[in-house]
Motif scaffolding. Structure first.
Motif, short mmCIF file in Angstrom:
data_model
loop_
_atom_site.label_atom_id
_atom_site.label_comp_id
_atom_site.label_asym_id
_atom_site.label_seq_id
_atom_site.Cartn_x
_atom_site.Cartn_y
_atom_site.Cartn_z
N ARG A 69 -15.85 9.83 -0.54
CA ARG A 69 -16.37 11.20 -0.52
C ARG A 69 -15.62 12.11 -1.50
O ARG A 69 -16.24 12.91 -2.18
CB ARG A 69 -16.29 11.80 0.88
CG ARG A 69 -17.07 11.06 1.94
CD ARG A 69 -18.54 10.92 1.59
NE ARG A 69 -19.30 10.32 2.67
CZ ARG A 69 -19.66 9.05 2.72
NH1 ARG A 69 -19.32 8.22 1.76
NH2 ARG A 69 -20.37 8.58 3.73
N ALA A 70 -14.31 11.99 -1.55
CA ALA A 70 -13.50 12.88 -2.40
C ALA A 70 -13.38 12.35 -3.83
O ALA A 70 -12.81 13.03 -4.69
CB ALA A 70 -12.11 13.07 -1.80
N ASP A 76 -4.23 8.63 -2.90
CA ASP A 76 -4.59 9.99 -2.50
C ASP A 76 -5.44 9.97 -1.23
O ASP A 76 -5.29 10.84 -0.37
CB ASP A 76 -5.34 10.70 -3.63
CG ASP A 76 -4.43 11.07 -4.79
OD1 ASP A 76 -3.20 11.15 -4.59
OD2 ASP A 76 -4.96 11.26 -5.90
N ALA A 77 -6.31 9.00 -1.10
CA ALA A 77 -7.15 8.89 0.10
C ALA A 77 -6.29 8.65 1.34
O ALA A 77 -6.56 9.21 2.40
CB ALA A 77 -8.16 7.76 -0.06
N ALA A 94 -11.70 14.77 3.83
CA ALA A 94 -11.90 14.62 2.39
C ALA A 94 -12.30 15.98 1.83
O ALA A 94 -13.15 16.66 2.39
CB ALA A 94 -12.98 13.59 2.11
N VAL A 95 -11.66 16.36 0.75
CA VAL A 95 -11.93 17.62 0.08
C VAL A 95 -12.50 17.29 -1.30
O VAL A 95 -11.85 16.61 -2.09
CB VAL A 95 -10.65 18.48 -0.06
CG1 VAL A 95 -10.96 19.82 -0.68
CG2 VAL A 95 -9.97 18.65 1.30
N GLY A 98 -13.84 20.28 -7.25
CA GLY A 98 -14.77 21.07 -8.03
C GLY A 98 -15.96 21.64 -7.29
O GLY A 98 -16.83 22.25 -7.91
N GLU A 99 -16.05 21.44 -6.00
CA GLU A 99 -17.13 22.05 -5.23
C GLU A 99 -16.62 22.37 -3.82
O GLU A 99 -15.70 21.71 -3.34
CB GLU A 99 -18.37 21.16 -5.18
CG GLU A 99 -18.17 19.85 -4.45
CD GLU A 99 -19.45 19.03 -4.38
OE1 GLU A 99 -20.45 19.53 -3.84
OE2 GLU A 99 -19.43 17.90 -4.86
N PRO A 100 -17.21 23.36 -3.16
CA PRO A 100 -16.73 23.75 -1.83
C PRO A 100 -17.30 22.83 -0.75
O PRO A 100 -18.26 23.16 -0.06
CB PRO A 100 -17.25 25.18 -1.69
CG PRO A 100 -18.50 25.20 -2.51
CD PRO A 100 -18.24 24.26 -3.66
N ARG A 101 -16.68 21.67 -0.61
CA ARG A 101 -17.23 20.65 0.28
C ARG A 101 -16.11 19.94 1.02
O ARG A 101 -15.11 19.54 0.41
CB ARG A 101 -18.03 19.65 -0.54
CG ARG A 101 -18.71 18.57 0.23
CD ARG A 101 -20.17 18.92 0.40
NE ARG A 101 -20.78 18.09 1.42
CZ ARG A 101 -21.61 17.09 1.18
NH1 ARG A 101 -21.95 16.81 -0.04
NH2 ARG A 101 -22.11 16.40 2.17
N LEU A 102 -16.27 19.80 2.33
CA LEU A 102 -15.34 19.05 3.19
C LEU A 102 -16.11 17.99 3.95
O LEU A 102 -17.25 18.21 4.36
CB LEU A 102 -14.71 19.96 4.25
CG LEU A 102 -13.73 21.03 3.87
CD1 LEU A 102 -13.33 21.81 5.12
CD2 LEU A 102 -12.51 20.43 3.22
#
Length: 191
Positions: A69-70, A76-77, A94-95, A98-102
């Motif tokens: 997802r990230a 890093d995962a 997961a962040v 470049g986009e506002p998504r969690l």
């Protein structure tokens, strides 16, 4: 090797000789290959090595989804895993870059490929979602605290998207009761 792995899993599941699905063995091998030595399990104090191994596999499963997802690397995962005390049913976050998504990830491992999510676990995860949505990061463990600023940045964006991902090592669909709880939460949060 296949027979050796099958024997080891039979012992881990507490049912010697019971055949372990090939898909479980393949996933276990991939998770071990990718995440061995990267997933923090220092907090797992259960005396049974099989239980400790299952905890590692559950966390590695969450990390695998977080990596996808990230769009990050494996190390890093592994850092996105927050499973442990005071995780409120969320095993990884997961962040997106470049986009506002969690993505809030809840994972369950089963050596026999029979993982499920019960109603109580679903409610705990939804409580975690509520706490994150309300910026109550101090209620969570230290692993989430490390991610708090990144989460806060996503939540401050009016175009944010939060997805709850439930990942089960099994083929059963969540019960109707569990699905209803998640559907109700979707309606409530999307108002």
């Amino acid at each position: 090797m296949h027979d050796a792995a099958k024997g080891a899993f039979g012992r881990m599941s507490g049912k010697p000789g019971k055949a372990i699905p090939g898909a479980v063995i393949a996933v276990q091998s991939a998770l071990t290959r990718e995440f061995e030595g990267l997933i923090d399990t220092a907090d797992v104090t259960h005396p049974d090595p099989g239980e400790r191994r299952r905890k590692f596999l559950s966390r590695a499963l969450a990390a695998l989804v977080a990596r996808d997802r990230a769009a990050c690397d494996t190390a890093d995962a592994a850092e996105l895993v927050i499973d442990g005390r005071d995780d409120f049913g969320i095993d990884a976050i997961a962040v997106a870059a470049g986009e506002p998504r969690l993505w809030l990830i809840q994972s369950k491992w089963s050596d026999r490929g029979e993982a499920g999510l019960n109603s109580g676990e679903a409610l705990k995860t939804l409580e975690g979602l509520r706490l994150i949505d309300q910026h109550e990061f101090d209620r969570f463990n230290e692993r989430l605290q490390v991610l708090a600023e990144r989460i806060r940045a996503v939540l401050s964006d009016a175009n944010r998207r939060i997805t709850l991902s439930v990942v089960l090592m099994g083929s059963q669909q969540p019960s109707q009761e569990v699905r209803r709880k998640f559907d109700d939460a979707v309606k409530s949060f999307n108002e």
